[in-house]
Motif scaffolding. Sequence first.
Motif, PDB file in Angstrom:
ATOM      1  N   GLY A   1       0.789  -1.221   0.000  1.00 19.57           N
ATOM      2  CA  GLY A   1       0.000   0.000   0.000  1.00 19.57           C
ATOM      3  C   GLY A   1       0.826   1.278   0.000  1.00 19.57           C
ATOM      4  N   THR A   2       2.159   1.154   0.136  1.00 16.93           N
ATOM      5  CA  THR A   2       2.952   2.383   0.111  1.00 16.93           C
ATOM      6  C   THR A   2       3.144   2.849  -1.323  1.00 16.93           C
ATOM      7  OG1 THR A   2       4.987   1.129   0.055  1.00 16.93           O
ATOM      8  CG2 THR A   2       4.229   1.830   2.229  1.00 16.93           C
ATOM      9  N   THR A   3       3.233   4.158  -1.471  1.00 13.88           N
ATOM     10  CA  THR A   3       3.419   4.751  -2.797  1.00 13.88           C
ATOM     11  C   THR A   3       4.845   5.278  -2.902  1.00 13.88           C
ATOM     12  OG1 THR A   3       1.110   5.375  -2.844  1.00 13.88           O
ATOM     13  CG2 THR A   3       2.569   6.484  -4.406  1.00 13.88           C
ATOM     14  N   THR A   4       5.465   4.971  -3.998  1.00 11.68           N
ATOM     15  CA  THR A   4       6.853   5.415  -4.210  1.00 11.68           C
ATOM     16  C   THR A   4       6.919   6.239  -5.496  1.00 11.68           C
ATOM     17  OG1 THR A   4       7.647   3.407  -3.169  1.00 11.68           O
ATOM     18  CG2 THR A   4       9.248   4.646  -4.460  1.00 11.68           C
ATOM     19  N   VAL A   5       7.658   7.322  -5.403  1.00 12.29           N
ATOM     20  CA  VAL A   5       7.919   8.086  -6.630  1.00 12.29           C
ATOM     21  C   VAL A   5       9.430   8.258  -6.764  1.00 12.29           C
ATOM     22  CG1 VAL A   5       5.741   9.385  -6.614  1.00 12.29           C
ATOM     23  CG2 VAL A   5       7.755  10.336  -5.479  1.00 12.29           C
ATOM     24  N   SER A   6       9.831   8.407  -7.991  1.00  8.00           N
ATOM     25  CA  SER A   6      11.262   8.686  -8.215  1.00  8.00           C
ATOM     26  C   SER A   6      11.428  10.185  -8.431  1.00  8.00           C
ATOM     27  CB  SER A   6      11.765   7.907  -9.431  1.00  8.00           C
ATOM     28  OG  SER A   6      11.097   8.381 -10.586  1.00  8.00           O
ATOM     29  N   ALA A   7      12.505  10.700  -7.922  1.00  6.12           N
ATOM     30  CA  ALA A   7      12.832  12.127  -8.145  1.00  6.12           C
ATOM     31  C   ALA A   7      14.232  12.194  -8.733  1.00  6.12           C
ATOM     32  CB  ALA A   7      12.754  12.899  -6.833  1.00  6.12           C
ATOM     33  N   THR A   8      14.313  12.714  -9.953  1.00  9.21           N
ATOM     34  CA  THR A   8      15.612  12.804 -10.626  1.00  9.21           C
ATOM     35  C   THR A   8      16.103  14.253 -10.580  1.00  9.21           C
ATOM     36  OG1 THR A   8      14.994  11.004 -12.095  1.00  9.21           O
ATOM     37  CG2 THR A   8      16.827  12.413 -12.806  1.00  9.21           C
ATOM     38  N   VAL A   9      17.295  14.392 -10.054  1.00  7.33           N
ATOM     39  CA  VAL A   9      17.876  15.736  -9.953  1.00  7.33           C
ATOM     40  C   VAL A   9      18.972  15.866 -11.003  1.00  7.33           C
ATOM     41  CG1 VAL A   9      19.113  17.359  -8.457  1.00  7.33           C
ATOM     42  CG2 VAL A   9      17.381  15.834  -7.484  1.00  7.33           C
ATOM     43  N   PHE A  10      18.858  16.896 -11.798  1.00  8.26           N
ATOM     44  CA  PHE A  10      19.848  17.132 -12.856  1.00  8.26           C
ATOM     45  C   PHE A  10      20.299  18.598 -12.802  1.00  8.26           C
ATOM     46  CE2 PHE A  10      20.926  18.972 -16.927  1.00  8.26           C
ATOM     47  CZ  PHE A  10      21.866  18.085 -17.421  1.00  8.26           C
ATOM     48  N   TYR A  11      21.577  18.802 -12.875  1.00  4.53           N
ATOM     49  CA  TYR A  11      22.104  20.166 -13.064  1.00  4.53           C
ATOM     50  C   TYR A  11      23.574  20.091 -13.456  1.00  4.53           C
ATOM     51  CZ  TYR A  11      24.505  20.051  -8.540  1.00  4.53           C
ATOM     52  OH  TYR A  11      25.342  19.730  -7.512  1.00  4.53           O
ATOM     53  N   ILE A  12      24.106  21.239 -13.845  1.00  2.72           N
ATOM     54  CA  ILE A  12      25.536  21.354 -14.177  1.00  2.72           C
ATOM     55  C   ILE A  12      26.131  22.421 -13.258  1.00  2.72           C
ATOM     56  CG2 ILE A  12      27.222  21.887 -15.980  1.00  2.72           C
ATOM     57  CD1 ILE A  12      24.902  21.295 -18.015  1.00  2.72           C
ATOM     58  N   ASN A  13      27.239  22.082 -12.646  1.00  2.74           N
ATOM     59  CA  ASN A  13      27.916  23.058 -11.781  1.00  2.74           C
ATOM     60  C   ASN A  13      28.824  23.937 -12.638  1.00  2.74           C
ATOM     61  OD1 ASN A  13      29.271  24.541  -9.893  1.00  2.74           O
ATOM     62  ND2 ASN A  13      30.513  22.835  -9.127  1.00  2.74           N
ATOM     63  N   GLN A  14      28.381  25.138 -12.921  1.00  4.19           N
ATOM     64  CA  GLN A  14      29.208  26.057 -13.719  1.00  4.19           C
ATOM     65  C   GLN A  14      29.871  27.123 -12.860  1.00  4.19           C
ATOM     66  OE1 GLN A  14      26.695  27.452 -16.967  1.00  4.19           O
ATOM     67  NE2 GLN A  14      27.198  25.629 -18.164  1.00  4.19           N
ATOM     68  N   ALA A  15      29.774  26.946 -11.542  1.00  2.00           N
ATOM     69  CA  ALA A  15      30.400  27.915 -10.632  1.00  2.00           C
ATOM     70  C   ALA A  15      31.893  27.599 -10.495  1.00  2.00           C
ATOM     71  CB  ALA A  15      29.721  27.850  -9.271  1.00  2.00           C
ATOM     72  N   PRO A  16      32.683  28.584 -10.086  1.00  3.04           N
ATOM     73  CA  PRO A  16      34.128  28.340  -9.990  1.00  3.04           C
ATOM     74  C   PRO A  16      34.528  27.666  -8.676  1.00  3.04           C
ATOM     75  CG  PRO A  16      33.659  30.634  -9.527  1.00  3.04           C
ATOM     76  CD  PRO A  16      32.348  29.984  -9.849  1.00  3.04           C
ATOM     77  N   PHE A  17      33.691  26.763  -8.180  1.00  5.05           N
ATOM     78  CA  PHE A  17      34.056  26.020  -6.965  1.00  5.05           C
ATOM     79  C   PHE A  17      33.358  24.659  -6.999  1.00  5.05           C
ATOM     80  CE2 PHE A  17      30.559  28.958  -6.028  1.00  5.05           C
ATOM     81  CZ  PHE A  17      29.571  28.104  -5.553  1.00  5.05           C
ATOM     82  N   THR A  18      33.915  23.723  -6.259  1.00  2.00           N
ATOM     83  CA  THR A  18      33.328  22.379  -6.175  1.00  2.00           C
ATOM     84  C   THR A  18      32.203  22.387  -5.158  1.00  2.00           C
ATOM     85  OG1 THR A  18      35.406  21.321  -6.771  1.00  2.00           O
ATOM     86  CG2 THR A  18      33.832  19.979  -5.540  1.00  2.00           C
TER      87      THR A  18
END
Lengths: 156, 271
Positions: free
Chosen positions: B184-201
């Motif tokens: 009875g539990t509901t599961t969803v997937s969450a996909t996180v996407f991005y590009i780090n274009q900043a001058p630091f890690t």
Amino acid sequence: MSAPGPPPKIPSLARRLIVATLMLIPLLIFWVGLPTAALSELGSHGVDSSLGIQTVSIAGVVLSFLAASRYAVRPTRGYGPVAFLAGVVTSAYLLAIVPFANLSLTIGGSVDLTLNYGPALLLLAIVPVFGAAAGLVTTIEDGLRPGERLPFDYPP
Amino acid sequence: MASRPPGLYRVARLLRRLGLVALIVLISYIAIAGYSATQIHVHSIGKSITAQTQGRAVTITAGVEIDNHGWVPIQQVSIVTFVWFPNGGGLIAQTASPVVNIDAGSTVTVPVTLTVPLNLSSAAHDGGVSLLTHSLNLPADTWANATFAGLATLHLSDGASVPWGAPFYELNVTVGAPSVAANGTTTVSATVFYINQAPFTESGTLHFSLNSAAGTACASSQLGLDVPQNATFDQTASVTIPASCDLSGGSVTATYSGGGLTVAFPPEPIP
């Protein structure tokens, strides 16, 4: 009472006019030739000046004639006033162009460079003040004791 | 002829000589200053840029190195910079360097420190562009002043744009279709996407919360990040949500914490 010495060796008016005319050459180079050449050269490299070549040329001619005329009138009582006037006009000219003493250059369409050389002109404006003061003193001297300086200006 | 010139004559002569000396001294000084001006070297502002994150801001420090190998000093050197959002979107940051004097024969770095609040967005009329997620060319106005040898003042104005690399460029949290398990539990997937274009890690944690249309937090999760400059982050997490919670029309909210930086992202709608 001492005996009067030998008379001063004053050049003739014609000779003084010739020498004064010859003096005009370096004076015109200094006051007209160099500044206008510098402004033209800078302009050809994209450097704009707030000071117009025409202004510099006219003022330069006036200052050159004033400076040269000092030599021509040196044996006369007009020397002091002319020297005073030359000093005052030169100083006033240098002070008057201080607000226009800017050179501007645009690089790459976004960088504007402006060089203000007014402080240098302010310093240079001090120099003619000495000449004006000397002219004033000579005017006073000629008024009090006319001809007193001639044996020293034109030694016999 | 008298052996000694009269007093007034001597005064006038002294004044003329003083004028001549003053002229020679001044022209010599101007010539020295002119030569010295050719011995000045200014190194690029990009030579030593560092970025440090703190709180909700990134502090960018650059240095303009000036080698004065000439014989006269450079005084009152100062740099002022304003950075703006494009299209009149408002001021992002401003800075003024300390006023620096550079002695003859010395090298001085004029520091320029710019603190950029990362949670800033541009004005509403520009669509609320966020510095966190949008890489932009930012209009910057820079003015620099200096006095050289006491003879001249130099004014520089630069209206060039500066590139801004977003630390979470094109951030997108995609919520998948819910799947109901046998228990009875509901599961969803969450996909996180991005590009780090900043001058630091980026090294930290991305907390995100899935909210219902009413704004109730249905579930939350987190992803560990270790994303170097110019690297892409693309990970999927599975989130269990209560059966009573409907994500349709809801939103995702996210917060990044790490490297001294804590920033919240604008909510993203869930279709």
